[in-house]
Design an enzyme around this catalytic site. Structure first.
Site, PDB file in Angstrom:
ATOM      1  CG  ASP A  39      -2.145   0.802   0.949  1.00  0.00           C
ATOM      2  OD1 ASP A  39      -2.445   1.327  -0.100  1.00  0.00           O
ATOM      3  OD2 ASP A  39      -3.207   0.651   1.909  1.00  0.00           O
ATOM      4  CB  CYS A  78      -6.183   2.165  -2.165  1.00  0.00           C
ATOM      5  SG  CYS A  78      -5.035   2.938  -1.361  1.00  0.00           S
ATOM      6  CG  HIS A 132      -9.879   0.782  -0.707  1.00  0.00           C
ATOM      7  ND1 HIS A 132     -11.305   0.956  -0.115  1.00  0.00           N
ATOM      8  CD2 HIS A 132      -8.928   1.279  -0.439  1.00  0.00           C
ATOM      9  CE1 HIS A 132     -11.069   1.828   0.601  1.00  0.00           C
ATOM     10  NE2 HIS A 132      -9.701   2.304   0.748  1.00  0.00           N
ATOM     11  CG  HIS A 360      -1.464   4.537  -5.536  1.00  0.00           C
ATOM     12  ND1 HIS A 360      -0.861   5.144  -4.429  1.00  0.00           N
ATOM     13  CD2 HIS A 360      -2.542   3.991  -5.155  1.00  0.00           C
ATOM     14  CE1 HIS A 360      -1.484   4.955  -3.246  1.00  0.00           C
ATOM     15  NE2 HIS A 360      -2.561   4.340  -3.774  1.00  0.00           N
TER      16      HIS A 360
END
Length: 540
Positions: A39, A78, A132, A360
């Site tokens: 994450d 996310c 998510h 990301h």
């Protein structure tokens, strides 16, 4: 004595044959797959050239894998980017653009990567954050897993510390402030908060925590051990397995055991050199760093200049946050090491497909931005490392995207690649790192206009979508009103455009989309963007 010797020799012979046959049987099966999702991990890793960060285990993985140097997420948040990767389709196909939409509400028949692998003979198991939570049924999408999803229990944490408060904190004074009663009261107060991605309705504590605790005092340490035991159990089956492990750090808050903070000196933390908005850049490209500002200790360090989309975070706090981000990365890296050691102890490290990805990038003060939620380089570029049995290690600078992960895993596993995917297998790039791949990668991010701006422009809808096309040298971004790539392009819906030249301007200081020296390049990139829209329109 002689008979005992021959009996022992015969037993050893039988054991050798049995072991050989078992190994041959296992070798004819499809390869196992270890799928590691991290994450908010940007590519600040040793294998990506960062000389300050301590990522011994991920770097170890990179030495047996392909490192994709120019990999981009589909949307820098996310929920959407994970839904996109797990289905191999872009956000406009998944219809997940925020943190509130559940993917099977809008696409009930969608088939995820692990769900598809079940049909190909795989046992699929998961733990931690893969989807998510708000995007998947029960937070985990049960149909993706052939055996029940793993979840920790109170006894998995050290008795002297217990479960972290609000799932995050172990510092006693913080736990005193994060009791269920206090959290319930804050939830009532949070109803007045704006319901958008930059200001989520969740209860926050401090932005960092440094305390001398074992790794298992936090969730990632517990999950790593549970995943280890699951891998050992799955390896005893004749069926190949897909084991998904989601680590939550380095996501905010930046909490990690003290020993990982001690790996770094606060004064060495790399402060972003350019903390301004780009010259000629549209305001819609930026945000208020609201996710960070929700943490209790941030407001006192935010100077909040007149421009409401700036945070002006004091350097003291910037260094602390970056220190925490690096410490959290090293903590997560240690958990990756547990998984690699488990495979090695089983003798299957070199015969397992291993995929590690960060969902990301993350802004660490550049453009006066913190966290993700943009179409800029620091938010859209994300790490991707893939090891395939029998494939030599290497690095490629060819452009890749997260929609490519689904077909790549299928290709490496020797199973058919579904025809409805938006991505392409990266196996050719793994076999030959110099192979040229995609011409560009596409990311996108939604915004909303204020009512006054809508009225001024004569728009009837506040929804905006920014599409960003990244080539080897340039980024071209176009902001569209009430438009997705499923629609027919209409010039009247163009709100703003951006273009950055990463050879001359790697920090995105100047938007050159209207610079006369870039007229031809800008027109070419715009035509490529329109062609991309057309290609998506015809898929519907």
């Amino acid at each position: 004595m002689k008979n005992q010797y021959f009996k022992l020799a015969y037993l050893l012979f039988l054991f050798a044959i049995t072991t050989s046959v078992f190994a041959q049987n296992k070798s004819t099966n499809k390869p196992n797959i270890l799928f590691i999702a991290v994450d908010d991990l940007k590519p600040v890793l040793g294998c990506y050239g960062n000389t300050l960060v301590k990522t011994t285990n991920i770097d170890r993985l990179a030495k047996m894998a392909t490192v994709f140097n120019k990999n981009y997420c589909q949307q820098a948040i996310c929920g959407p980017t994970r839904a996109s990767l797990m289905t191999g389709t872009r956000p406009d196909a998944t219809k997940i653009w925020n943190l509130t939409t559940q993917m099977r509400d809008v696409n009930p028949n969608t088939v995820t990567l692990p769900q598809y692998l079940i049909t190909q003979g795989y046992t699929t198991s998961g733990i931690g954050k893969i989807y998510h939570p708000s995007s998947a049924i029960g937070g985990v999408d049960p149909v993706s897993w052939s055996i029940p999803y793993l979840k920790s229990k109170e006894s998995d944490f050290p008795a002297e510390f217990g479960i972290p408060a609000n799932g995050q904190y172990q510092l006693p004074e913080t736990k005193d402030r994060m009791t269920p009663e206090i959290i319930a009261e804050r939830k009532k107060q949070s109803k007045d908060m704006a319901a958008n991605d930059e200001n989520p309705k969740s209860i926050k504590g401090p932005s960092t925590e440094c305390i001398d605790v074992p790794d298992t005092a936090y969730q990632d340490g517990v999950n790593a051990l549970l995943a280890k035991n699951q891998i050992i159990a799955l390896s005893k089956s004749d069926k190949p397995f897909f084991m998904a492990v989601g680590f939550s750090k380095p996501h905010l808050p930046f909490v990690a055991p003290k020993k990982y903070w001690d790996l770094y000196k606060r004064e060495d933390m790399p402060i972003a050199s350019f903390q301004e908005h780009s010259k000629n850049g549209p305001l819609i490209a930026y945000h208020q760093s609201g996710e960070l500002r929700n943490y209790l200790d941030i407001p006192e360090f935010a100077t909040l200049p007149a421009d409401s989309l700036r945070i002006g975070l004091q350097l003291e706090k910037q260094r602390e946050l970056i220190h925490g981000y690096y410490a959290a990365i090293s903590y997560m890296d240690a958990q990756v090491g547990i998984l690699l050691n488990t495979l090695e102890s089983l003798g299957t490290l070199d015969n397992t497909i291993i995929v590690l990805w960060g969902d990301h990038g993350w802004h660490l003060g550049d453009h006066d931005l913190w966290h993700k939620h943009t179409n800029f380089e620091e938010a859209t570029r994300a790490p991707l490392i893939i090891a395939g049995p029998g494939i030599n290690a290497g690095k490629t600078s060819s452009l890749t995207e997260f929609v490519d992960v689904f077909p790549t895993i299928c290709d490496l596993a020797g199973v058919a690649v579904p025809k409805n995917l938006d991505g392409k297998s990266l196996k050719p790039l793994m076999l030959n790192n110099k192979t040229k791949g995609k011409e560009y990668a596409i990311s996108q991010y939604p915004r909303k206009l204020k009512k006054a701006e809508m009225a001024k422009l004569g728009y009837t809808d506040s929804k905006m979508m920014g599409y960003s096309l990244r080539t080897d040298q340039y980024r071209y971004t176009i902001w569209m009103n009430n438009f997705t790539s499923n629609d027919t392009f209409n010039e009247s819906q163009v709100y703003a455009s951006e273009m950055y030249d990463y050879v001359k301007d790697p920090l995105e200081k100047v938007n050159v989309v209207k610079d006369k020296n870039y007229t031809s390049i800008s027109a070419t990139l715009k035509s490529k963007m329109i062609a991309f829209f057309k290609s998506q329109e015809t898929k519907q």
